[in-house]
Every structure is written in C-alpha cells, then in structure tokens.
Design a protein around this motif. Structure first.
Motif, PDB file in Angstrom:
ATOM      1  N   GLY A 259       0.772  -1.233   0.000  1.00  0.00           N
ATOM      2  CA  GLY A 259       0.000   0.000   0.000  1.00  0.00           C
ATOM      3  C   GLY A 259       0.803   1.282   0.000  1.00  0.00           C
ATOM      4  N   ALA A 260       2.071   1.216  -0.311  1.00  0.00           N
ATOM      5  CA  ALA A 260       2.906   2.414  -0.446  1.00  0.00           C
ATOM      6  C   ALA A 260       3.916   2.155  -1.563  1.00  0.00           C
ATOM      7  CB  ALA A 260       3.624   2.727   0.863  1.00  0.00           C
ATOM      8  N   PRO A 261       4.362   3.194  -2.264  1.00  0.00           N
ATOM      9  CA  PRO A 261       5.245   2.975  -3.418  1.00  0.00           C
ATOM     10  C   PRO A 261       6.626   2.427  -3.044  1.00  0.00           C
ATOM     11  CG  PRO A 261       4.223   5.162  -3.486  1.00  0.00           C
ATOM     12  CD  PRO A 261       3.962   4.607  -2.125  1.00  0.00           C
ATOM     13  N   PHE A 262       7.100   1.454  -3.812  1.00  0.00           N
ATOM     14  CA  PHE A 262       8.497   1.044  -3.724  1.00  0.00           C
ATOM     15  C   PHE A 262       9.389   2.175  -4.233  1.00  0.00           C
ATOM     16  CE2 PHE A 262       7.790  -3.726  -3.550  1.00  0.00           C
ATOM     17  CZ  PHE A 262       8.518  -3.895  -2.392  1.00  0.00           C
ATOM     18  N   GLY A 263       8.973   2.783  -5.342  1.00  0.00           N
ATOM     19  CA  GLY A 263       9.626   3.972  -5.861  1.00  0.00           C
ATOM     20  C   GLY A 263      11.129   3.893  -5.920  1.00  0.00           C
ATOM     21  N   ALA A 264      11.763   4.810  -5.187  1.00  0.00           N
ATOM     22  CA  ALA A 264      13.208   4.989  -5.267  1.00  0.00           C
ATOM     23  C   ALA A 264      13.996   3.821  -4.692  1.00  0.00           C
ATOM     24  CB  ALA A 264      13.614   6.281  -4.549  1.00  0.00           C
ATOM     25  N   HIS A 265      13.350   2.894  -4.017  1.00  0.00           N
ATOM     26  CA  HIS A 265      14.060   1.751  -3.447  1.00  0.00           C
ATOM     27  C   HIS A 265      13.881   0.472  -4.263  1.00  0.00           C
ATOM     28  CE1 HIS A 265      14.271   3.529   0.918  1.00  0.00           C
ATOM     29  NE2 HIS A 265      14.858   4.289   0.009  1.00  0.00           N
ATOM     30  N   LEU A 266      13.220   0.563  -5.401  1.00  0.00           N
ATOM     31  CA  LEU A 266      12.983  -0.652  -6.180  1.00  0.00           C
ATOM     32  C   LEU A 266      14.281  -1.255  -6.689  1.00  0.00           C
ATOM     33  CD1 LEU A 266      10.657  -2.440  -7.121  1.00  0.00           C
ATOM     34  CD2 LEU A 266      10.600  -1.127  -9.249  1.00  0.00           C
ATOM     35  N   ASP A 267      15.294  -0.424  -6.917  1.00  0.00           N
ATOM     36  CA  ASP A 267      16.578  -0.964  -7.352  1.00  0.00           C
ATOM     37  C   ASP A 267      17.218  -1.834  -6.272  1.00  0.00           C
ATOM     38  OD1 ASP A 267      16.903   1.572  -5.934  1.00  0.00           O
ATOM     39  OD2 ASP A 267      19.044   1.340  -6.341  1.00  0.00           O
ATOM     40  N   LEU A 268      16.893  -1.564  -4.998  1.00  0.00           N
ATOM     41  CA  LEU A 268      17.410  -2.401  -3.919  1.00  0.00           C
ATOM     42  C   LEU A 268      16.759  -3.780  -3.945  1.00  0.00           C
ATOM     43  CD1 LEU A 268      17.463   0.229  -1.034  1.00  0.00           C
ATOM     44  CD2 LEU A 268      19.316  -0.418  -2.592  1.00  0.00           C
ATOM     45  N   VAL A 269      15.472  -3.821  -4.313  1.00  0.00           N
ATOM     46  CA  VAL A 269      14.783  -5.097  -4.488  1.00  0.00           C
ATOM     47  C   VAL A 269      15.494  -5.931  -5.549  1.00  0.00           C
ATOM     48  CG1 VAL A 269      12.642  -6.183  -5.266  1.00  0.00           C
ATOM     49  CG2 VAL A 269      12.554  -4.192  -3.737  1.00  0.00           C
ATOM     50  N   ALA A 270      15.904  -5.274  -6.622  1.00  0.00           N
ATOM     51  CA  ALA A 270      16.563  -5.974  -7.729  1.00  0.00           C
ATOM     52  C   ALA A 270      17.921  -6.547  -7.326  1.00  0.00           C
ATOM     53  CB  ALA A 270      16.735  -5.024  -8.911  1.00  0.00           C
ATOM     54  N   GLN A 271      18.492  -6.053  -6.221  1.00  0.00           N
ATOM     55  CA  GLN A 271      19.792  -6.548  -5.779  1.00  0.00           C
ATOM     56  C   GLN A 271      19.700  -7.796  -4.895  1.00  0.00           C
ATOM     57  OE1 GLN A 271      21.984  -3.380  -3.832  1.00  0.00           O
ATOM     58  NE2 GLN A 271      21.361  -1.878  -5.367  1.00  0.00           N
ATOM     59  N   LEU A 272      18.482  -8.137  -4.473  1.00  0.00           N
ATOM     60  CA  LEU A 272      18.322  -9.235  -3.525  1.00  0.00           C
ATOM     61  C   LEU A 272      18.247 -10.581  -4.236  1.00  0.00           C
ATOM     62  CD1 LEU A 272      15.707  -7.581  -1.149  1.00  0.00           C
ATOM     63  CD2 LEU A 272      18.106  -8.099  -0.608  1.00  0.00           C
ATOM     64  N   PRO A 273      18.857 -11.616  -3.677  1.00  0.00           N
ATOM     65  CA  PRO A 273      18.780 -12.949  -4.292  1.00  0.00           C
ATOM     66  C   PRO A 273      17.413 -13.574  -4.075  1.00  0.00           C
ATOM     67  CG  PRO A 273      19.953 -13.069  -2.207  1.00  0.00           C
ATOM     68  CD  PRO A 273      19.684 -11.606  -2.458  1.00  0.00           C
TER      69      PRO A 273
ATOM     70  N   VAL B 104      14.550 -13.263  -5.428  1.00  0.00           N
ATOM     71  CA  VAL B 104      13.339 -12.453  -5.536  1.00  0.00           C
ATOM     72  C   VAL B 104      12.822 -12.583  -6.967  1.00  0.00           C
ATOM     73  CG1 VAL B 104      12.368 -10.124  -5.488  1.00  0.00           C
ATOM     74  CG2 VAL B 104      13.949 -10.847  -3.704  1.00  0.00           C
ATOM     75  N   ALA B 105      11.659 -13.214  -7.113  1.00  0.00           N
ATOM     76  CA  ALA B 105      11.112 -13.478  -8.443  1.00  0.00           C
ATOM     77  C   ALA B 105      10.430 -12.260  -9.042  1.00  0.00           C
ATOM     78  CB  ALA B 105      10.122 -14.629  -8.380  1.00  0.00           C
ATOM     79  N   GLY B 106      10.025 -11.306  -8.188  1.00  0.00           N
ATOM     80  CA  GLY B 106       9.339 -10.136  -8.706  1.00  0.00           C
ATOM     81  C   GLY B 106       8.797  -9.293  -7.574  1.00  0.00           C
ATOM     82  N   ALA B 107       8.017  -8.265  -7.941  1.00  0.00           N
ATOM     83  CA  ALA B 107       7.504  -7.324  -6.952  1.00  0.00           C
ATOM     84  C   ALA B 107       6.098  -6.876  -7.316  1.00  0.00           C
ATOM     85  CB  ALA B 107       8.432  -6.113  -6.848  1.00  0.00           C
ATOM     86  N   VAL B 108       5.279  -6.663  -6.275  1.00  0.00           N
ATOM     87  CA  VAL B 108       3.938  -6.099  -6.425  1.00  0.00           C
ATOM     88  C   VAL B 108       4.034  -4.618  -6.099  1.00  0.00           C
ATOM     89  CG1 VAL B 108       1.528  -6.238  -5.708  1.00  0.00           C
ATOM     90  CG2 VAL B 108       2.956  -8.295  -5.685  1.00  0.00           C
ATOM     91  N   LEU B 109       3.764  -3.759  -7.089  1.00  0.00           N
ATOM     92  CA  LEU B 109       3.887  -2.321  -6.901  1.00  0.00           C
ATOM     93  C   LEU B 109       2.572  -1.696  -6.465  1.00  0.00           C
ATOM     94  CD1 LEU B 109       6.519  -2.958  -8.442  1.00  0.00           C
ATOM     95  CD2 LEU B 109       6.239  -0.775  -9.613  1.00  0.00           C
ATOM     96  N   ASP B 110       2.639  -0.503  -5.949  1.00  0.00           N
ATOM     97  CA  ASP B 110       1.449   0.228  -5.543  1.00  0.00           C
ATOM     98  C   ASP B 110       0.759   0.808  -6.780  1.00  0.00           C
ATOM     99  OD1 ASP B 110      -0.223   1.112  -3.459  1.00  0.00           O
ATOM    100  OD2 ASP B 110       0.648   3.114  -3.547  1.00  0.00           O
ATOM    101  N   GLU B 111      -0.535   1.100  -6.675  1.00  0.00           N
ATOM    102  CA  GLU B 111      -1.245   1.727  -7.788  1.00  0.00           C
ATOM    103  C   GLU B 111      -0.647   3.103  -8.081  1.00  0.00           C
ATOM    104  OE1 GLU B 111      -5.716   3.109  -9.266  1.00  0.00           O
ATOM    105  OE2 GLU B 111      -5.471   2.121  -7.321  1.00  0.00           O
ATOM    106  N   GLY B 112      -0.506   3.422  -9.352  1.00  0.00           N
ATOM    107  CA  GLY B 112       0.010   4.722  -9.755  1.00  0.00           C
ATOM    108  C   GLY B 112       1.509   4.775  -9.956  1.00  0.00           C
ATOM    109  N   GLU B 113       2.229   3.721  -9.589  1.00  0.00           N
ATOM    110  CA  GLU B 113       3.671   3.723  -9.833  1.00  0.00           C
ATOM    111  C   GLU B 113       3.947   3.567 -11.327  1.00  0.00           C
ATOM    112  OE1 GLU B 113       6.571   2.341  -7.003  1.00  0.00           O
ATOM    113  OE2 GLU B 113       5.018   1.118  -6.051  1.00  0.00           O
ATOM    114  N   ASP B 114       5.095   4.054 -11.750  1.00  0.00           N
ATOM    115  CA  ASP B 114       5.497   4.002 -13.151  1.00  0.00           C
ATOM    116  C   ASP B 114       5.930   2.572 -13.484  1.00  0.00           C
ATOM    117  OD1 ASP B 114       6.777   4.182 -15.639  1.00  0.00           O
ATOM    118  OD2 ASP B 114       7.508   6.202 -15.241  1.00  0.00           O
ATOM    119  N   LEU B 115       5.053   1.823 -14.144  1.00  0.00           N
ATOM    120  CA  LEU B 115       5.337   0.415 -14.409  1.00  0.00           C
ATOM    121  C   LEU B 115       6.455   0.242 -15.438  1.00  0.00           C
ATOM    122  CD1 LEU B 115       1.673  -0.943 -14.451  1.00  0.00           C
ATOM    123  CD2 LEU B 115       3.349  -1.084 -12.593  1.00  0.00           C
ATOM    124  N   ALA B 116       6.530   1.147 -16.412  1.00  0.00           N
ATOM    125  CA  ALA B 116       7.604   1.056 -17.399  1.00  0.00           C
ATOM    126  C   ALA B 116       8.963   1.276 -16.735  1.00  0.00           C
ATOM    127  CB  ALA B 116       7.381   2.076 -18.511  1.00  0.00           C
TER     128      ALA B 116
END
Length: 243
Positions: free
Chosen positions: A146-160, A162-174
C-alpha cells in the motif's frame, strides 16, 4: 496494525517464546486454511501464501516505531533479533511450501521509502535480507503493502531469490520494468482497499489502461494491489476487472 506490541522493549526479548510452526495452534490454523485452499482450488488456481519476512516480523513484536528505533540505534540488538526471526522465517517458508503454496508473497514495509531512509535500507536492511534470502529454497515475491516502492525498487533488484515485486497503484510500471530487468515478474493494478469507492466504468477503464500500457510485457501480471479488497466492494466492480 497492533493495539499493543507483544514486547515493550528489547529488555524483554529473552522472554519471548518462539512458536513452533508444527505445534503452535494459531500457526496450525493458518496452515490448515492454506491446505484447504489447495484441496479445493489448487487444481485450477495458483495459491500464493503471504508471510512476513525477517525484517518485517519484528514490527509485529515491537511495533513499527519500536523496531525502527532499534534498527536506527542498536545494531547488536538487530543481530539478536534476526538470529531468531531469520531461522523462524525459513522454517515457516518450508512449512508453507510443504502445505502446497506454489509461491510466497512477502509484505515488505521495511524496504519502502516512506518507512526507512535510503541509507538505512542500504546499510542495514538489504545486507540482512541478502544473507537470509540467499538461503530460500525457491524465489519469493515482494509486496509494497500500500505504499510505493519507488526509489528503493533498485534495492529489491539486488536481492537474491526475488522473483518479482507487487507495486502500488500509480507507480510508473515502465520505469519499474527497467529497474527490475526483463526476467522478473512485475505485478501492478488497482488498489484493493479503495476499489469500492470507484464506479464500475472507472474500474473497467483503469484496468484497460494498465493492460494496454503493459501489453508487450510477457512477465506482467495484473492484480489488486495495496490492502485487501474490502468486503463491502460491490461485485460489479470485480466483474468490471474480469471483463
């Protein structure tokens, strides 16, 4: 949301009894609910169980403010906590997978920019999660709760694992796709908690807009994001998404 945390401070930590997933009645209730879903719906539906990760489980023990204060100021106490929550988390993962969950979804408040600073996430949270997630038996999905990953999504990408992420509504999906890379799953959609306040026409068009925008993305999955869909949501809103 807690009316009262289980513990008031780290001084009480040694008094905490770690529950056994194979014996504790509340954990067994949750596991039997999962097994029932698998028995009744697993032949035609993907069943994904939620589970709190090792950095988020302490929120349920100390409360968010208490755990955040510990993470900010007491690294030795953080290690003491993770020495317990890490193995318990991995034990629960094994139990839920054995019960038939085909994937696990981790609400990840302690990776969100509105909870922790960039420095705290990089210096404390990510190293702790990297060590524990490396021991997962299969990849998991992180949820923005219920809150944007936003500027920390690149940290998610660094974790072993992790198959993917559920983003908040309104985040830039591209932009999220560029950050996560092409191999990971990307989940996006409408806020479940707010769905009942919309009209079926608005729900239908918002769904179409998201699907049009991601139509060339083979690893995008449309889903309700944020909190659960409220019980009072009119069925017409759900049917509008299905249409």
């Amino acid at each position: 949301n807690l009316a009262r945390p289980a513990l008031g401070s780290m001084a009480q930590w040694s008094s905490l009894e770690v529950p056994d997933p194979d014996r504790h009645p509340r954990l067994l209730y949750f596991r039997e609910a999962l097994r029932g879903l698998v028995r009744n719906h697993g032949h035609d539906t993907i069943i994904m169980a939620p589970i709190l990760g090792p950095m988020d489980l302490p929120i349920m023990i100390f409360g968010l403010e208490g755990w955040l204060a510990t993470v900010m100021s007491a690294p030795d106490d953080v290690r003491r906590v993770l020495d317990v929550t890490g193995p318990f988390f991995l034990q629960m993962v094994d139990a839920l997978l054995a019960d038939g969950s085909q994937a696990l979804v981790l609400p990840s408040a302690f990776l969100l920019p509105n909870i922790v600073t960039r420095g705290l996430a990089e210096d404390v949270v990510v190293p702790a999660l990297r060590d524990i997630y490396a021991r997962l038996p299969q990849p998991v999905i992180l949820h923005a709760v219920g809150a944007p990953f936003g500027a920390h999504l690149d940290l998610v990408a660094q974790l072993p694992n992790v198959a993917g992420a559920v983003l908040d509504e309104g985040e830039d999906l591209a932009a999220a796709r560029r950050t996560l890379g092409d191999a990971r799953l990307l989940f996006g959609g409408l806020d479940g908690g707010l769905l009942r306040r919309r009209t079926p026409d608005d729900v239908r068009e918002s769904t179409r807009s998201i699907l049009r925008e991601r139509r060339e993305d083979p690893r995008f999955l449309f889903t309700a994001v944020g909190p659960d869909i409220a019980w009072q949501t009119p069925p017409a809103h759900i049917h509008a998404i299905q249409e």
